[in-house]
Write an enzyme that holds these catalytic residues in place. Structure first.
Site, PDB file in Angstrom:
ATOM      1  CG  ASP A 184      -2.170   0.721   0.953  1.00  0.00           C
ATOM      2  OD1 ASP A 184      -2.338   2.034   0.953  1.00  0.00           O
ATOM      3  OD2 ASP A 184      -3.347   0.139   0.841  1.00  0.00           O
ATOM      4  CG  HIS A 224      -5.268   3.454   0.621  1.00  0.00           C
ATOM      5  ND1 HIS A 224      -4.794   2.380   0.470  1.00  0.00           N
ATOM      6  CD2 HIS A 224      -6.774   3.514   0.176  1.00  0.00           C
ATOM      7  CE1 HIS A 224      -5.661   1.540  -0.341  1.00  0.00           C
ATOM      8  NE2 HIS A 224      -6.817   2.403  -0.443  1.00  0.00           N
ATOM      9  CB  SER A 384      -9.041  -0.809  -0.235  1.00  0.00           C
ATOM     10  OG  SER A 384      -8.233  -0.623  -1.388  1.00  0.00           O
TER      11      SER A 384
END
Length: 690
Positions: A184, A224, A384
């Site tokens: 990520d 994120h 996700s």
């Protein structure tokens, strides 16, 4: 396609070296780090001693992303054939560099792959593609492309089985025996949710951010990854609160990465696994790009090494099979649902769907750690987040049963999911039958699943409408193919059969003349110590039905299929069971070859169930009782109006054309026939363990 074509320079190598050493030559390079100069110096001996390969036609293939804005022309992954030696990637790369230099081109070698797949990553002109494709040992070349992060507390309650729900989330274990790798963005490891639970590795491979005015604020770069780490194992909002995470940075501050960086990250994981083998590993891939053969191949290699990969289906409101790594069969692909168990909508887009999705999970307004401060939380949505939920559930399942294979884990995730809760009207009509109606949930307990015979339904890609088109569905290596069926929206098909291919059994379906295409549908089961075979009866004489049964003693019938070798309109009656006469026999039309799928396994027993209505129906179903698992599904008696038969969980579904337009009579009514099996051996072994 946005690529600048390099000029062909036919200068002698010494003159080329002098130009490169000068300031003007250095400025002319795409990179200013001096690597090209060292490269050409090293090529002198290569050119002197290496004859150029004969100019034969290319046997390798070239692949690139179907979405032009996502392409990265000029960077290529060269994949060699599997049987090549470990030293071959470097040798092939040097050979390519030497031959390119003779043509006046420079190639920068960016990375060499050994542990994941044989190949290398290069930066070169697209003018050299034909040359590279002709090199010995090259299997295929893929142009690099972008991948993207897929994010746009009801969630913890939703994955807890209803009978065990309380005022707070109480998982069966914390997943402490499992290590989760997260590919990520960077992560704020000091956040109170994940402090002490995440190890930030030194791996970083990301592209430059778009735009010269983009500021790399820590809160943006970490957002994120920090949120997903909190969803997987956060103290308060995490699924598997005891799982440890290792983060690899493959996405930049804008949530953008590349296929090649993801490949290098996966190889980093494989190298660590080889150097220091640990317990079960889960790899979370909360990203998606266009379909990539090389990325799917890398996932396959890692899965063969025992690693569980969980991927986001994608947020493009599209068929997940068009994206990678979601389309890789070895990956557990997760779509997103909301608090009402409905597909997530993200503006004009939303969760991906289709046959490449294994199941759905919570993915809207998910509360998790925020990178704004060490105690902040934020709500995010996307596949996700859904994939992070399943990664956490997988960690807990593997902590309870560390020896589970990927096939066993996937089957358990499917079996224990909440079923038939999604409103299928959200999906495009042609995708509804292909998309699983499953929302992930924890198993009711960490024990007691060993007695169950687990099966799942695997759909093929559409065959296309050509006259002799075929579709193929296959099971995972650890699964047994117990039955094969087919489905055509036009009803014109030449049936289906099980065939051995490459040492494995596959399900093949055949399109018919005038048909719009066909799907093959495999019923894939976990059946330890199974010995399965297919018995075939050729077409019988006119007016006589074709019959076939299990020949070997102790074998039971798990499925029936039939197909027509000769071309026709696809209107013959399909293979059917006659349970009232002989429950271990398949019976088909006189013009068809009929096949019986038969298996022997300790304690395996099967029975036949039939359900029909006196009047024509567009859909007829029959389900197995609790404790029994559906292994085969077919139609009885079968007419020209049957579109096909397929399994949905433990229910056999037979579809027919719209009765208002076909003029069916009651004599043509279609019944659904299910073969239901169970394993007394597994049940007994489970009871002994308890």
């Amino acid at each position: 396609m946005g690529t600048v074509r390099s000029r062909r320079l036919w200068w002698p190598l010494p003159l080329l070296l002098l130009l490169l050493r000068g300031p003007a030559g250095a400025r002319a390079q795409e990179d200013d780090d001096g690597d090209y100069e060292e490269l050409v110096l090293a090529l002198r001996s290569e050119e002197d001693g290496l004859a150029e390969a004969p100019q034969h036609g290319a046997t390798a293939t070239f692949h690139r992303c179907a979405k032009d804005p996502w392409r990265l022309p000029g960077t290529y992954v060269v994949v060699l054939k599997e049987e090549t030696q470990r030293s071959q990637p470097e040798r092939t790369a040097r050979r390519l560099q030497a031959q390119a230099a003779r043509r006046g081109y420079l190639i920068k070698l960016l990375h060499v792959f050994h542990d994941l797949l044989p190949g290398f990553l290069v930066k070169m002109s697209r003018d050299l593609l034909e040359l590279a494709l002709r090199l010995p040992h090259v299997d295929y070349i893929e142009e690099d492309s972008y991948v993207f992060a897929q994010s746009i507390p009801w969630n913890l309650e939703r994955i807890t089985p209803a009978r065990y729900r309380a005022d707070e989330y109480q998982p069966p274990n914390g997943g402490s025996l499992v290590e989760v790798y997260l590919l990520d963005t960077s992560i704020q490891s000091g956040h109170r949710e994940i402090e002490g639970r995440v190890m930030v590795t030194d791996f970083e491979s990301v592209p430059e951010e778009d735009g010269t005015r983009f500021h790399r604020q820590a809160s943006k770069c970490d957002s994120h990854g920090t949120h997903l780490a909190g969803v997987v194992s956060g103290r308060d909002a995490g699924v598997a609160k005891g799982a440890s995470l290792r983060s690899l940075r493959v996405l930049n501050c804008q949530g953008k990465g590349t296929v090649s960086s993801t490949l290098i990250g996966l190889e980093f994981i494989r190298k660590n696994q080889l150097v220091q083998p640990v317990g079960p590993l889960v790899v979370l891939l909360p990203l998606a790009g266009g379909y990539s053969r090389v990325l799917n191949a890398a996932c396959q290699r890692l899965a063969k090494a025992g690693v569980v990969l969980v991927a986001a289906a994608g947020n493009f409101r599209d068929d997940a099979c068009l994206y990678s790594p979601a389309s890789a069969p070895e990956v557990i692909t997760v779509g997103a649902t909301n608090a009402q168990d409905q597909p997530v909508t993200l503006g004009t887009l939303g969760t991906n769907f289709g046959r490449c999705v294994d199941l759905f999970a919570p993915g809207e307004d998910i509360i998790g750690a925020s990178s704004d401060c060490s105690t902040c939380f934020v709500s995010r949505s996307g596949t996700s987040q859904a994939a992070a939920h399943v990664a956490g559930i997988a960690a807990m399942m593997l902590s309870a049963e560390p020896e589970l294979t990927l096939a066993e884990l996937r089957q358990r995730l499917i079996h224990f999911s909440a079923k038939d809760v999604i409103n299928e009207a959200w999906f495009p009509e042609d995708q509804r039958v292909l998309t699983p109606n499953l929302v992930a949930a924890l198993p009711p307990s960490t024990h007691g699943a060993g007695w169950q015979l687990f099966c799942r339904t695997v759909w093929s890609a559409h065959s296309g409408p050509t006259r002799m088109a075929t579709a193929m569905a296959r099971c995972a290596p650890d699964e047994e193919l117990l039955s094969c069926s087919s489905f055509s929206r036009s009803g014109k098909r030449r049936g289906e059969r099980i065939k051995a291919q490459g040492g494995r059994r596959v399900c093949l379906a055949h399109n018919a003349f005038g048909g719009e295409g066909v799907y093959a549908i495999a019923r894939c089961c976990l059946l330890p110590q199974a010995n399965c075979s297919v018995h075939t009866a050729p077409p019988a004489g006119a007016g006589m039905g074709t019959r076939v049964h299990c020949h070997h003693q102790g074998h039971v019938l798990t499925g029936c299929s039939s197909h027509w070798e000769v071309e026709d309109l696809g209107t013959h009656k399909p293979s059917v069971l006659r349970p009232r006469v002989q429950p271990d026999q398949c019976m088909g039309h006189s013009g068809a070859s009929t096949h019986a799928s038969c298996c022997h396994a300790p304690g395996l027993e099967c029975k036949v169930k039939e359900h029909g209505l006196p009047a024509p129906q567009e859909q007829v179903t029959v389900a197995c009782e609790e404790g029994w698992t559906l292994t085969g599904c077919s139609a009885l008696p079968g007419t020209s109006h049957v579109l096909g038969a397929y399994a949905v969980d433990d229910t056999c579904v037979v579809r027919s054309r719209d009765v208002s337009t076909t003029g069916n009579t009651s004599e043509q009514a279609v019944a659904a026939v299910a073969i239901c099996c169970r394993s007394r051996h597994l049940a007994q072994a489970s009871q002994e363990l308890q």
